[in-house]
Design a protein around this motif. Structure first.
Motif, short mmCIF file in Angstrom:
data_model
loop_
_atom_site.label_atom_id
_atom_site.label_comp_id
_atom_site.label_asym_id
_atom_site.label_seq_id
_atom_site.Cartn_x
_atom_site.Cartn_y
_atom_site.Cartn_z
N PHE A 148 41.15 25.54 3.57
CA PHE A 148 41.79 26.67 5.04
C PHE A 148 40.84 27.65 6.25
N GLU A 196 41.23 29.61 10.08
CA GLU A 196 42.07 30.12 10.79
C GLU A 196 40.98 31.17 11.66
N ARG A 235 40.68 35.47 23.43
CA ARG A 235 40.95 36.94 22.63
C ARG A 235 39.81 37.40 22.96
N GLU A 248 38.76 41.38 13.36
CA GLU A 248 39.10 40.85 12.46
C GLU A 248 39.27 39.14 13.20
N VAL A 276 40.04 33.92 9.42
CA VAL A 276 40.53 33.83 8.15
C VAL A 276 40.11 32.56 7.18
N GLU A 318 39.69 30.58 3.62
CA GLU A 318 40.87 30.90 2.32
C GLU A 318 39.94 29.95 1.32
N SER A 319 39.45 30.31 0.44
CA SER A 319 39.06 29.58 -1.00
C SER A 319 39.99 28.87 -1.24
N ALA A 369 40.12 33.03 -3.37
CA ALA A 369 40.45 33.80 -2.44
C ALA A 369 40.75 33.62 -0.93
N ALA A 370 41.44 34.91 -0.61
CA ALA A 370 41.14 34.66 1.56
C ALA A 370 40.46 35.10 1.37
N ASP A 377 38.62 37.36 5.30
CA ASP A 377 38.83 37.64 6.73
C ASP A 377 37.02 38.19 6.86
N TYR A 388 34.71 38.82 11.01
CA TYR A 388 34.72 40.35 11.67
C TYR A 388 34.36 39.72 12.55
#
Lengths: 123, 453
Positions: free
Chosen positions: A36, A38, A44, A51, A54, A56-57, A60-61, A63, A65
């Motif tokens: 995933f 994000e 923005r 941050e 994001v 995600e594996s 782990a998840a 951030d 930057y």
């Protein structure tokens, strides 16, 4: 087109005012299968170090930057359907987002490809 | 080894770190008049276990318990018959002793039960995905508001005046610590819900609208148009269900376009239990919102041999992995209450739930018709499931007390629910479940008439 790197394992391609940002091949290999991503919404405002995304594996998840400040012009929509693109093409099609650089000066402290290779070798 | 590990030195070292002068200073928020500076007066000396038991039993007889009187209380907690088999099954050691699974995949039975619970909640709510449960309805409602804020990145929240006032106050309390702006007005004693007025109030800054279904006065509104208005404005619609048995008779909120459906699961399988522990239900209609959901989520998968199995999934939303960036600080679930809900619903089946809902509604209609004949009483609702509001010629809070003195537990007064609310003191909310007999209804009506005479 110059490419810069950060110690947080992001790469930045600069084309005029626009920076394209992703995570490095080294980073994707450390994360493992990515399930995933994000990405930030268009418009923005990000300051350097905010941050921004994001990732995600299965392990782990983490951030991601903003390596430079600016206004997001685009998030990579392809990652919504196919987050594994980051595994297969981290430094090309698996880019995360683009932003309009607010201050060129913020690029100064970033690493070149050779410097990043040396940095990774020390890890 | 000493049992008490703290020395005075340990204590002062800890106080130094947090910068508090004394342990008492940590309780500075407790108003001084609530401090006990001496032992409680009139506290009797210690007594034998048998004497205490006798004393407590005598005290308990002063209660008028739900099962001992005609009982019409609802307003968020409902008395339903729970088959003895529910308690028997949930007390099996395999279920009862299992707390939240820390090595989840080894507890396949617990995970399967959670998966089945989630499937039941999702189906009942007309949603794609439900989580493994939360603390209770009011906190689930707040979690839905917080989730809507993450999805829309907006902080304006419109609460329906028909939302349970305790849920409202939970949301208002939590919003003190976030940037959320909550708009809420007290309910008017009208037959219609405020869904149309809410739709008018939605604008481009609205993050979510929260409605209850059926609402606190028992009214049932069609939320389809409101859902469309919300979606057109980029807002989410949150529906709260405090009486899930109603969904055995009513169209589900998900089918009407609600984005997040939450509720209190107490009325299925969980008793009144003096107000808790209860069971928070939480579901989302659109699978794309799953990553913003709070709470544990159990998923179905296949193992290395291709056999069906279960896992806790999408844990990266949760606190043990994401720390302060988790979707919620809730990282467990109401396991035993969820099990009771699931067992009861399984025993009922779809047909049983529909029959139970029909019986509730039949008795409620009977009660409404009968009570409407009592001089001075008017039934407010034009629509209801098993709960409706009446207006009485006197203050209903006192009326409820008078009825209790005559052995009838006659409902929840709006004076109790809205202590500061003008113009609502004559309202009384009555719930009629399958546990009420036709004789109970007759006793309620005649006692009501006696009290008003």
């Amino acid at each position: 087109m110059p490419r810069y790197f950060t110690e947080e394992h992001e790469w930045i391609d600069v084309d005029g005012d626009i920076a394209t940002i992703g995570i490095t091949d080294y980073a994707q290999a450390q994360l493992g299968d990515i399930v995933f991503v994000e990405v930030p919404a268009e418009g923005r405002e990000l300051a350097k170090g905010d941050e921004a995304a994001v990732v995600e594996s299965v392990k782990a998840a983490s951030d991601v930057y903003a390596p430079v400040g600016g206004t997001v012009t685009e998030g990579n929509a392809a990652l919504g359907d196919d987050p594994a693109l980051v595994n297969t093409a981290a430094e090309t099609d698996g880019w995360f987002f683009r932003l309009n650089i607010a201050d060129d000066g913020e690029l100064d402290g970033l690493m070149t490809e050779a410097q990043y290779k040396d940095f990774v070798a020390t890890l | 080894m000493r049992y008490l590990p703290l020395t005075e030195a340990d204590r002062s070292a800890m106080l130094d770190v947090i910068g508090a002068p004394s342990v008492d200073a940590l309780f500075a928020d407790v108003p001084a008049e609530h401090y006990l500076d001496a032992p409680m007066a009139n506290l009797p000396p210690h007594a034998s276990e048998m004497a205490v038991e006798r004393h407590m039993r005598a005290l308990s007889k002063k209660n008028l318990a739900a099962a001992d009187a005609p009982f019409f209380l609802g307003a968020g907690a409902y008395r339903h018959h729970i088959p003895a088999s529910v308690d028997h099954l949930i007390q099996r050691g395999e279920f009862l002793t299992a707390y939240t699974p820390y090595q989840p995949e080894i507890a396949q039975g617990t995970l399967q039960m959670l998966f089945e619970f989630q499937s039941q909640v999702a189906r009942l709510f007309g949603c794609a995905v439900a989580n493994a449960s939360m603390y209770d309805g009011s906190t689930a409602c707040w979690e839905a508001i917080a989730m809507a804020g993450r999805v829309t990145r907006r902080d304006k929240v419109l609460l329906s005046s028909g939302l349970h006032p305790h849920y409202v106050s939970t949301a208002q309390t939590m919003a003190k610590f976030t940037a959320d702006e909550i708009e809420y007005t007290l309910p008017a004693l009208t037959a219609e819900t405020d869904f149309a007025a809410l739709a008018e109030a939605v604008d481009g800054e609205t993050g979510c609208v929260v409605v209850q279904y059926p609402d606190i006065l028992g009214r049932i509104g069609d939320m389809s148009a409101l859902a469309e208005t919300c979606h057109a404005a980029g807002a989410l619609l949150v529906a709260v269900v405090t009486e899930p048995v109603a969904l055995g008779a009513l169209k589900s909120p998900g089918e009407m376009g609600a984005d997040i459906v939450v509720g209190e699961g107490q009325s299925i399988g969980v008793g009144l239990q003096f107000g808790g522990p209860y069971l928070g239900l939480f579901a989302v209609r659109d699978p794309k919102h799953v990553r913003q959901m709070p709470g544990r989520l159990c998923g179905e998968t296949v193992d290395a041999e291709g056999k069906r199995g279960f896992v806790l999934t999408l844990s990266t939303r949760e606190q043990h992995i994401r720390r302060e960036k988790a979707t919620s600080n809730i990282c467990t679930n109401s396991g035993l209450c969820a099990l009771a809900f699931s067992v009861h619903l399984t025993l009922l089946g779809e047909k049983g739930l529909r029959a139970l809902a029909a019986e509730n509604h039949r008795l409620a209609c009977k009660a409404a018709d009968r009570i409407a004949k009592v001089p001075g009483i008017e039934v407010l609702n034009t629509s209801f499931f098993n709960e409706f509001t009446i207006t009485t010629p006197v203050e209903s809070r006192q009326l409820v007390r008078d009825l209790a003195d005559r052995g009838v537990l006659a409902g929840v007064s709006l004076g109790r629910l809205y202590p500061d609310g003008d113009g609502r003191q004559t309202g009384l909310v009555l719930a009629v479940t399958e546990t009420v007999t036709e004789e109970d209804i007759e006793v309620l009506a005649s006692t009501l008439q006696e009290c008003l005479a």
